[in-house]
Design a protein around this motif. Sequence first.
Motif, PDB file in Angstrom:
ATOM      1  N   SER A   1      59.543  32.834  42.738  1.00 56.97           N
ATOM      2  CA  SER A   1      60.797  32.332  42.186  1.00 56.97           C
ATOM      3  C   SER A   1      61.000  30.861  42.552  1.00 56.97           C
ATOM      4  CB  SER A   1      61.980  33.188  42.640  1.00 56.97           C
ATOM      5  OG  SER A   1      62.227  32.997  44.002  1.00 56.97           O
TER       6      SER A   1
ATOM      7  N   ALA B   1      54.922  39.892  36.744  1.00 54.35           N
ATOM      8  CA  ALA B   1      53.694  40.684  36.704  1.00 54.35           C
ATOM      9  C   ALA B   1      53.440  41.282  35.318  1.00 54.35           C
ATOM     10  CB  ALA B   1      53.776  41.797  37.750  1.00 54.35           C
TER      11      ALA B   1
ATOM     12  N   ARG C   1      69.912  34.519  44.167  1.00 56.19           N
ATOM     13  CA  ARG C   1      69.118  35.432  43.340  1.00 56.19           C
ATOM     14  C   ARG C   1      69.672  35.516  41.919  1.00 56.19           C
ATOM     15  NH1 ARG C   1      65.615  38.867  45.572  1.00 56.19           N
ATOM     16  NH2 ARG C   1      65.875  40.478  44.005  1.00 56.19           N
TER      17      ARG C   1
ATOM     18  N   TYR D   1      63.394  40.228  38.614  1.00 53.16           N
ATOM     19  CA  TYR D   1      62.932  40.760  39.905  1.00 53.16           C
ATOM     20  C   TYR D   1      62.276  42.120  39.711  1.00 53.16           C
ATOM     21  CZ  TYR D   1      65.632  36.912  41.788  1.00 53.16           C
ATOM     22  OH  TYR D   1      66.107  35.657  42.061  1.00 53.16           O
ATOM     23  N   GLU D   2      62.877  42.915  38.804  1.00 56.80           N
ATOM     24  CA  GLU D   2      62.250  44.218  38.495  1.00 56.80           C
ATOM     25  C   GLU D   2      60.900  44.019  37.826  1.00 56.80           C
ATOM     26  OE1 GLU D   2      64.604  47.046  36.359  1.00 56.80           O
ATOM     27  OE2 GLU D   2      66.206  47.029  37.857  1.00 56.80           O
ATOM     28  N   ALA D   3      60.765  42.884  37.119  1.00 60.16           N
ATOM     29  CA  ALA D   3      59.497  42.603  36.433  1.00 60.16           C
ATOM     30  C   ALA D   3      58.465  42.007  37.392  1.00 60.16           C
ATOM     31  CB  ALA D   3      59.740  41.655  35.265  1.00 60.16           C
ATOM     32  N   GLY D   4      58.820  41.939  38.669  1.00 62.42           N
ATOM     33  CA  GLY D   4      57.836  41.530  39.678  1.00 62.42           C
ATOM     34  C   GLY D   4      58.002  40.120  40.203  1.00 62.42           C
ATOM     35  N   LEU D   5      59.127  39.475  39.886  1.00 64.07           N
ATOM     36  CA  LEU D   5      59.376  38.124  40.409  1.00 64.07           C
ATOM     37  C   LEU D   5      59.562  38.202  41.926  1.00 64.07           C
ATOM     38  CD1 LEU D   5      60.006  35.101  39.927  1.00 64.07           C
ATOM     39  CD2 LEU D   5      62.389  35.743  39.537  1.00 64.07           C
ATOM     40  N   SER D   6      58.645  37.581  42.664  1.00 65.57           N
ATOM     41  CA  SER D   6      58.746  37.617  44.134  1.00 65.57           C
ATOM     42  C   SER D   6      59.522  36.390  44.595  1.00 65.57           C
ATOM     43  CB  SER D   6      57.347  37.598  44.745  1.00 65.57           C
ATOM     44  OG  SER D   6      56.743  36.352  44.491  1.00 65.57           O
ATOM     45  N   SER D   7      59.936  36.391  45.880  1.00 63.66           N
ATOM     46  CA  SER D   7      60.715  35.242  46.347  1.00 63.66           C
ATOM     47  C   SER D   7      59.849  33.981  46.345  1.00 63.66           C
ATOM     48  CB  SER D   7      61.344  35.505  47.714  1.00 63.66           C
ATOM     49  OG  SER D   7      60.499  36.253  48.515  1.00 63.66           O
TER      50      SER D   7
END
Lengths: 81, 395
Positions: free
Chosen positions: A38, A16, A60, A29-35
């Motif tokens: 990914s 994001a 992950r 993931y903290e930067a907005g990487l969703s499953s």
Amino acid sequence: MRDRIRKLIAERKVVAVDVDTLSDTSDLYEAGLSSFASIQFMLALEDEFDIEFPERMLTRKTFASIEAIDRSIAELIGEQV
Amino acid sequence: MAVPSPTIEILRPPAERMRSVAEIAARHSGDVDREGRFPQEAVDALKAERLMSVMVPKRFGGEGLSLLETAELCTILGQACGSTAMIYAMHQIKASSLVSHGGSSPWHAGFMRDLVDEQYLLASATTEGGIGGDLRNSICAVHVADGRFTLEKDATVISYGLYADAILVTCRRAPDAQSSDQSMVVVKRGDYTLDKTTGWDTLGMRGTCSEGFRLVSAGDAAQIFPQPFSEIAAQSMLSASHILWGAVWFGIAADAVARAQAYVRAAARKQPGSLPPGALRLAEVVAMLQDMKASVVAGVVRYEAAMNRPDALSSMGFAAEMNNLKITTSQRAAQIVTHAMLITGLSGYKNDTPFSVGRHLRDVTSAAIMISNDRILSNTSNLLLVSRFDTSLVN
């Protein structure tokens, strides 16, 4: 190789935030990487580097940072040689 | 209300204690269902039998039961009252997150001891207005300042929220965090207020009282789990949910089949020497029930193989298999109870006979929609773009 990974992250809008704000060790993931994103990203990586991620790498941790992705891809390319 | 705490030595085996609770739950199940009320008598009995803390490790005063042993308890209760069993399963899913992720945090370790002493009922607030049932995203965020937190959530479902002693709430990690960058916070009664926003007048599972609330809470920042919620969701919640829900639905389905069998046996006694009309269907439904049992047990075996290995628990293959367990058991349960109704006929259709399976049928219809099967299938179909099904028989 990290530049090619960064380019893919930007092109595919994987996170994001602007990819330039991320360091190689930033948590994606903290930067907005969703499953969902990914997995789309993994497919893009498989296509870009002509590799196939084996089951043991589908966790992950493998995709947690640019550095981690780089390490996994290097390992797979090494196996192919 | 503090529950008197006898030493572990004088407690009867957990399954035996659960059978005592199941008798009480069965006695009130009709009224709970009809009135759509919380099964207070059965939950009081669960607390009195000290069954709330069975999964807590012995070093924190609990009994250290495995997921399989806990699943068996859910199945016993599921045969008596679907709503009570689902409340118990949802509580144990929260407890499993504490057990898996709370041991290294002093606050959460202390909370586990309190859970043993006080026999708390734990609820969950994951669903949110604007997000729905997608538990891996949040709008609300926890604010931390000077060692304290504040958290407000438009929680459109908190099952038995009004009756819980503590609620585990998901939220964004901080006001500037992405929607998928989540934390989980334990809020205890006294830390929060609940303003009811939606009711719970449903087809089945009427006793879970899964109403919506505006939750406003504040407390010690140490109440926030140290791990990201993504880890908690993948490593304990996913497997505990699908295994314990499956165990509850299996219990409901098993009781419906038991009623169908009783009906066929009664018919057989009246007409010695001939097979009653429902006998063939009974054989068929028992095979379905056995198949469902195998699915739940295989899910537990798969979980136990991955247990204590965070990488294995976070793998896509594991997630896909747990997702499949949910799809299979939810569909099977509904098929089995429908079949039981065909066997019992009008006696099963009526609400006031020993063969009634109407409540069972209405309760299991919730299985396909509590986390919608379509959402789970869509998640699995995404996983299958890269993950391959493990084709070995024993993995």
